[in-house]
Design an enzyme around this catalytic site. Sequence first.
Site, short mmCIF file in Angstrom:
data_model
loop_
_atom_site.label_atom_id
_atom_site.label_comp_id
_atom_site.label_asym_id
_atom_site.label_seq_id
_atom_site.Cartn_x
_atom_site.Cartn_y
_atom_site.Cartn_z
N LYS A 1 57.23 -6.90 -6.76
CA LYS A 1 56.62 -5.68 -6.23
C LYS A 1 57.19 -4.49 -6.95
O LYS A 1 58.28 -4.53 -7.54
CB LYS A 1 56.86 -5.54 -4.72
CG LYS A 1 58.33 -5.43 -4.28
CD LYS A 1 58.91 -4.02 -4.37
CE LYS A 1 60.37 -4.00 -3.92
NZ LYS A 1 61.06 -2.75 -4.29
N ASP B 1 62.52 -6.21 3.10
CA ASP B 1 61.36 -6.34 2.22
C ASP B 1 60.58 -7.63 2.44
O ASP B 1 59.45 -7.76 1.96
CB ASP B 1 61.79 -6.27 0.75
CG ASP B 1 62.15 -4.87 0.30
OD1 ASP B 1 61.94 -3.92 1.08
OD2 ASP B 1 62.66 -4.72 -0.82
#
Length: 278
Positions: free
Chosen positions: A8, A130
Amino acid sequence: MELLAPAKVNLGLSVLGRLEGGYHELHTLFAALDLGDRLVVEPRPAGIALEVMGTDLSAGPDNLVHKAAQAYLEAAGWPGGVWVGLEKRLPLAAGLGGGSSDAAAVLRALSGLYPAPLDLPAIARRLGADVPFFLLGGMAEGRGVGERLRPVEGAEAHLVLVNPGLAVSAASAYKALRPEEWGPELDLAGILEALRSGHNPPYWNSLEAPVFRLEPQVAELKFYLQAVGLRGVLMSGSGSTVFGLAHDAQEAQFYARQLQARFPQFWVRAARTVPAQL
């Protein structure tokens, strides 16, 4: 079962202030990419076996993949065991979410191998801030410490990622952050419109200033990417990966080749954002 654990980037990361317990309140736009680590997950009669390739990362119980497998199997009542082969393709401590994505991939795989009525996002939150995003994928607005998510429909973006081989711990970055470097909320609508129109997004990363003080080479890398012509150049997460935006895949590949030739010792990749997996 073979899975991609996608990387990401943070298309903007603003630290709004400090929360109780020493954590910081964030506002960010997560975006999953079409590159990442590779995992093979297979059932076994009992226990957890983890094999890690491509790095000297521990394969023991302290590995986040092992913790994710244990958390799921415990919650499901230990219906069986699992073998996980993890091929690390992403640099470590790079701001790309590699370990968190690996953990989420294992949760997804186990939910297929051993279906159970479990709250996967809750398990993910206990593993790391996350990890819930990687269960969702695509683009998502993140708040709190990044665990409060809202899916966002965003335009496809092409990027060039460069990591100089410096491992930057998130704890060190936040410790070096000064209150005067906290920021307001991101202009998400403006960021998404800029991605669609090909303009420079109005984003920033509040962790750049402390990381640049700790690792000046990361600041130099950002300035170089800007100088060669990439737009929207930004550090991802707590670094040390820096990315820039290209107009299309061909341009991203052009810049990636140019940068790899200039920095042969660095990890350089062209990538694009991908839609949600679920």
